[in-house]
Design an enzyme around this catalytic site. Structure first.
Site, PDB file in Angstrom:
ATOM      1  N   TYR A 135      50.844 -28.472 -88.218  1.00  0.00           N
ATOM      2  CA  TYR A 135      49.934 -29.602 -87.998  1.00  0.00           C
ATOM      3  C   TYR A 135      50.649 -30.899 -88.342  1.00  0.00           C
ATOM      4  O   TYR A 135      51.310 -30.985 -89.382  1.00  0.00           O
ATOM      5  CB  TYR A 135      48.733 -29.563 -88.933  1.00  0.00           C
ATOM      6  CG  TYR A 135      47.812 -28.380 -88.899  1.00  0.00           C
ATOM      7  CD1 TYR A 135      47.979 -27.309 -88.031  1.00  0.00           C
ATOM      8  CD2 TYR A 135      46.725 -28.360 -89.765  1.00  0.00           C
ATOM      9  CE1 TYR A 135      47.083 -26.245 -88.032  1.00  0.00           C
ATOM     10  CE2 TYR A 135      45.830 -27.311 -89.774  1.00  0.00           C
ATOM     11  CZ  TYR A 135      46.017 -26.251 -88.914  1.00  0.00           C
ATOM     12  OH  TYR A 135      45.122 -25.217 -88.938  1.00  0.00           O
TER      13      TYR A 135
ATOM     14  N   GLY B  18      58.156 -40.556-102.114  1.00  0.00           N
ATOM     15  CA  GLY B  18      58.172 -39.308-101.341  1.00  0.00           C
ATOM     16  C   GLY B  18      57.784 -39.459 -99.887  1.00  0.00           C
ATOM     17  O   GLY B  18      57.970 -38.536 -99.099  1.00  0.00           O
TER      18      GLY B  18
ATOM     19  N   LEU C 273      40.903 -15.019-101.399  1.00  0.00           N
ATOM     20  CA  LEU C 273      41.918 -14.145-100.778  1.00  0.00           C
ATOM     21  C   LEU C 273      42.720 -13.369-101.815  1.00  0.00           C
ATOM     22  O   LEU C 273      43.317 -12.349-101.500  1.00  0.00           O
ATOM     23  CB  LEU C 273      42.882 -14.971 -99.919  1.00  0.00           C
ATOM     24  CG  LEU C 273      42.309 -15.604 -98.655  1.00  0.00           C
ATOM     25  CD1 LEU C 273      43.421 -16.304 -97.886  1.00  0.00           C
ATOM     26  CD2 LEU C 273      41.651 -14.558 -97.776  1.00  0.00           C
TER      27      LEU C 273
ATOM     28  N   SER D 125      52.533 -26.841 -91.521  1.00  0.00           N
ATOM     29  CA  SER D 125      52.411 -28.302 -91.589  1.00  0.00           C
ATOM     30  C   SER D 125      53.723 -28.952 -91.197  1.00  0.00           C
ATOM     31  O   SER D 125      54.813 -28.391 -91.429  1.00  0.00           O
ATOM     32  CB  SER D 125      52.072 -28.683 -93.031  1.00  0.00           C
ATOM     33  OG  SER D 125      52.266 -30.052 -93.230  1.00  0.00           O
TER      34      SER D 125
ATOM     35  N   LYS E  31      54.119 -23.932 -97.830  1.00  0.00           N
ATOM     36  CA  LYS E  31      54.087 -23.785 -96.367  1.00  0.00           C
ATOM     37  C   LYS E  31      55.410 -23.174 -95.869  1.00  0.00           C
ATOM     38  O   LYS E  31      55.424 -22.279 -95.031  1.00  0.00           O
ATOM     39  CB  LYS E  31      53.861 -25.143 -95.689  1.00  0.00           C
ATOM     40  CG  LYS E  31      52.517 -25.759 -95.966  1.00  0.00           C
ATOM     41  CD  LYS E  31      51.380 -24.956 -95.345  1.00  0.00           C
ATOM     42  CE  LYS E  31      50.028 -25.566 -95.617  1.00  0.00           C
ATOM     43  NZ  LYS E  31      48.909 -24.689 -95.269  1.00  0.00           N
TER      44      LYS E  31
ATOM     45  N   TYR F 203      53.587 -28.223-102.694  1.00  0.00           N
ATOM     46  CA  TYR F 203      52.685 -27.916-101.576  1.00  0.00           C
ATOM     47  C   TYR F 203      53.515 -27.569-100.320  1.00  0.00           C
ATOM     48  O   TYR F 203      53.290 -26.546 -99.664  1.00  0.00           O
ATOM     49  CB  TYR F 203      51.772 -29.121-101.287  1.00  0.00           C
ATOM     50  CG  TYR F 203      51.252 -29.137 -99.883  1.00  0.00           C
ATOM     51  CD1 TYR F 203      50.251 -28.256 -99.484  1.00  0.00           C
ATOM     52  CD2 TYR F 203      51.782 -30.025 -98.931  1.00  0.00           C
ATOM     53  CE1 TYR F 203      49.794 -28.250 -98.181  1.00  0.00           C
ATOM     54  CE2 TYR F 203      51.324 -30.021 -97.629  1.00  0.00           C
ATOM     55  CZ  TYR F 203      50.335 -29.139 -97.261  1.00  0.00           C
ATOM     56  OH  TYR F 203      49.901 -29.124 -95.964  1.00  0.00           O
TER      57      TYR F 203
END
Ligand code: UFG
Length: 305
Positions: free
Chosen positions: A138, A256, A21, A86, A114, A110
C-alpha cells in the site's frame, strides 16, 4: 477503515467473530468450523512512532499473529493469502516511481515487521509450492467510503496527514503542522502517492481473483496511483472539498521521512487488471463527507464512547 486494526480478520466480519490471531486455539476453532478458500490478512499495528517506542509490541503482535495464522491456515489446507504490506519496505527510495523490484529496507520496527512478513511468505512458498500468496504494498491510503458512514478514526493524536487535516477542519485541532518545507520537491513539502481507500479495497478483490489462476507463487504488487502529491497540494484539495480553511504552522522535517515516494503501477495494471480510479479531489470529497457527518469519528465529543 484501514486504520489501527487489532487482531482480527476481515473474513471474520461476516461471521461476527473477533479473534486475536495469536490465540492459536481460538483460531483453530474458527478454521475447524468453516472452510476458507483464502484469507485477506490486514490485521496489524501501524504507527511508526509507537513502533520505535515499543518494538516488542510490534514484533509480538504483527509477527507472531501472522506466523500463527499461517500455521493454522496450513494445518487446515487453506494456502491462499493476500497480505497487506506497505510502501514502507522501500525505505528511502533513491528514485521514483518505486517498482516492485527495488531493493528493500526498513526504517523502523513497524517497517521491519512488514519486511519480515514478506520474507516469511517467500520462504513458505519456497518450501511448499501449493501456497499462493499476494503481497500488496500500500502507498498512502486516504479518504472514506463515499456513503460517509465508514471512515478512519485514529485513537489519540493522528500520526498521518489526512486524519490530522480532517480533525483541524472539524475544529478538534487548531492547526496542521507541516513537517518540512525545504525538500527538493515542487513546493518544498513531502510528496506521497495518496490512494482512495475504495480503490485500495478493489485492489484486494483483484488480488483474490488472481489467486484463482494457476502457479502464481508468491507475488508482490504496488497499490498506488502512480502520482505524487505534496502536503500543500493535499491541504489545498481538502480546503476546496470542505470549504474550510486549514491553518498551517511550518516546521522542521519529521525525522525519518522520505522526500518523495510514489508507485510504479504497471505491474498491478498488467497482471491484476487493476488501476486506481479516484484522484485527490474524490479522496478529499469522501473524507469530508465522513468527517462532516462524524466529526468525532465513531465516538462522542467527551470521549465516553
Ligand atoms: N505530514 C505533515 N504533518 C502531519 C503529518 C504528516 O506535514 O501532521 C507530512 C509528512 O511529513 C509526509 C506526508 O505528510 O510528508 C505524509 O505523511 P503520513 O504520516 O501521512 O504518511 P507517511 O508517508 O509518512 O507514512 C505512510 C504510512 C506508514 C507507511 C508509509 C509507507 O503512515 O505506515 O506511508 O511509505 F509506512
Amino acid at each position: 477503515m484501514i486504520g489501527e486494526l487489532w487482531c482480527w480478520f476481515f473474513q471474520f466480519l461476516c461471521l461476527n467473530l473477533q479473534v486475536d490471531l495469536r490465540d492459536k486455539p481460538a483460531l483453530e476453532n474458527v478454521f475447524a468450523e468453516t472452510k476458507f478458500d483464502a484469507v485477506i490478512h490486514f490485521a496489524g499495528l501501524k504507527a511508526v512512532g509507537e513502533s520505535m517506542q515499543k518494538p516488542l509490541l510490534y514484533f509480538n503482535n504483527n509477527l507472531i499473529g501472522t506466523i500463527t495464522l499461517l500455521e493454522v491456515m496450513a494445518a487446515h489446507g487453506c494456502k491462499q493469502l493476500v497480505f497487506s504490506s506497505s510502501a514502507t519496505v522501500y525505505g528511502w527510495p533513491k528514485e521514483v516511481p518505486c517498482t516492485e523490484e527495488f531493493p528493500l529496507s526498513a526504517a523502523n520496527p513497524y517497517g521491519r515487521t512488514k519486511l519480515f512478513i514478506e520474507e516469511i511468505c517467500r520462504d513458505i512458498y519456497s518450501s511448499d509450492s501449493e501456497w499462493k500468496i499476494i503481497l500488496l504494498r500500500y502507498f498512502n491510503p486516504v479518504g472514506a467510503h463515499p456513503s460517509g458512514y465508514i471512515g478512519e478514526d485514529p485513537r489519540g493524536i493522528p500520526n498521518n496527514l489526512m486524519p490530522y487535516v480532517q480533525q483541524v477542519a472539524v475544529g478538534r485541532r487548531p492547526h496542521l503542522t507541516v513537517f518540512g518545507t525545504d525538500y527538493p520537491t515542487k513546493d518544498g513539502t513531502g510528496v506521497r502517492d495518496y490512494i482512495h481507500v475504495v480503490d485500495l479495497a478493489d485492489g484486494h478483490i483483484a488480488a483474490l481473483r488472481k489467486l484463482s489462476e494457476a502457479n502464481i507463487g508468491c507475488e508482490v504488487y504496488n497499490l498506488g496511483t502512480g502520482k505524487g502529491t505534496s502536503v500543500l497540494e493535499m491541504v489545498a484539495a481538502f480546503e476546496k472539498a470542505s470549504g474550510k480553511k486549514i491553518p498551517l504552522v511550518m516546521a522542521d522535517r519529521r525525522p525519518g521521512d522520505a522526500e518523495t515516494v510514489y508507485a510504479a503501477t504497471e505491474k498491478a495494471e498488467r497482471e491484476l487488471s487493476w488501476k486506481a480510479n479516484y484522484g485527490v479531489d474524490e479522496m478529499c470529497r469522501d473524507q469530508w463527507k465522513w468527517a462532516s457527518k462524524n466529526p468525532y469519528g465513531y465516538g462522542s465529543p467527551d470521549g465516553t464512547n
